[in-house]
Scaffold this motif. Sequence first.
Motif, short mmCIF file in Angstrom:
data_model
loop_
_atom_site.label_atom_id
_atom_site.label_comp_id
_atom_site.label_asym_id
_atom_site.label_seq_id
_atom_site.Cartn_x
_atom_site.Cartn_y
_atom_site.Cartn_z
N GLU A 3 -40.11 -59.50 -4.07
CA GLU A 3 -40.02 -58.05 -3.95
C GLU A 3 -38.83 -57.72 -3.06
O GLU A 3 -38.73 -58.22 -1.94
N GLN A 55 -38.93 -56.27 -14.33
CA GLN A 55 -38.18 -55.77 -13.18
C GLN A 55 -38.24 -54.25 -13.22
O GLN A 55 -38.10 -53.65 -14.28
N GLU A 56 -38.43 -53.65 -12.08
CA GLU A 56 -38.42 -52.19 -11.99
C GLU A 56 -37.40 -51.81 -10.92
O GLU A 56 -37.53 -52.21 -9.77
N LEU A 57 -36.40 -51.08 -11.33
CA LEU A 57 -35.34 -50.68 -10.42
C LEU A 57 -35.29 -49.16 -10.33
O LEU A 57 -35.39 -48.47 -11.35
N VAL A 58 -35.10 -48.67 -9.12
CA VAL A 58 -34.95 -47.23 -8.91
C VAL A 58 -33.69 -47.04 -8.07
O VAL A 58 -33.53 -47.66 -7.03
N PHE A 59 -32.79 -46.22 -8.57
CA PHE A 59 -31.57 -45.89 -7.84
C PHE A 59 -31.58 -44.41 -7.54
O PHE A 59 -31.76 -43.59 -8.44
N ILE A 60 -31.38 -44.07 -6.29
CA ILE A 60 -31.32 -42.68 -5.87
C ILE A 60 -30.00 -42.48 -5.15
O ILE A 60 -29.67 -43.24 -4.23
N GLN A 66 -24.16 -43.21 -12.98
CA GLN A 66 -25.24 -43.80 -13.77
C GLN A 66 -24.74 -44.73 -14.88
O GLN A 66 -25.23 -45.84 -15.04
N GLU A 70 -25.60 -48.69 -15.10
CA GLU A 70 -26.30 -49.22 -16.28
C GLU A 70 -25.48 -50.32 -16.95
O GLU A 70 -26.03 -51.33 -17.37
#
Length: 121
Positions: A3, A55-60, A66, A70
């Motif tokens: 993680e 996999q879980e990705l979060v971009f803020i 973007q 990507e």
Amino acid sequence: YGEWAQVGASITLEHGGTWYAAQPESEWDLAGAAKATAHIRETFDPDPRIGDRRQELVFIGHHLAQAEVEALLDAALVTESEWAAGEGLWGKWVDPFEPWDDDEDGEEDEEDEEEGDEGDE
């Protein structure tokens, strides 16, 4: 699985748990077992090698590029031909991380102490 949590310059890398697909259902530690087990099974990929692995990705970010992000992530994916070649190919790739400590209680126990003592000699 590992993680990775990062906010700015603050980064945490740690053992996140064991994929459900990597263990028998009898070892799943779930509250509300029947309903939870059904939900987990619903999210499994049809390919048994994948199961719940993802996999879980979060971009803020303000003005985040973007399309560029990507494109970089897509370029890092295993290709169809690499996936088709199987673990005989990608199983040989170097994992840059040390093996995860799967001792999920977070407390050092006798086994952990024995492992730690090996380097003290």
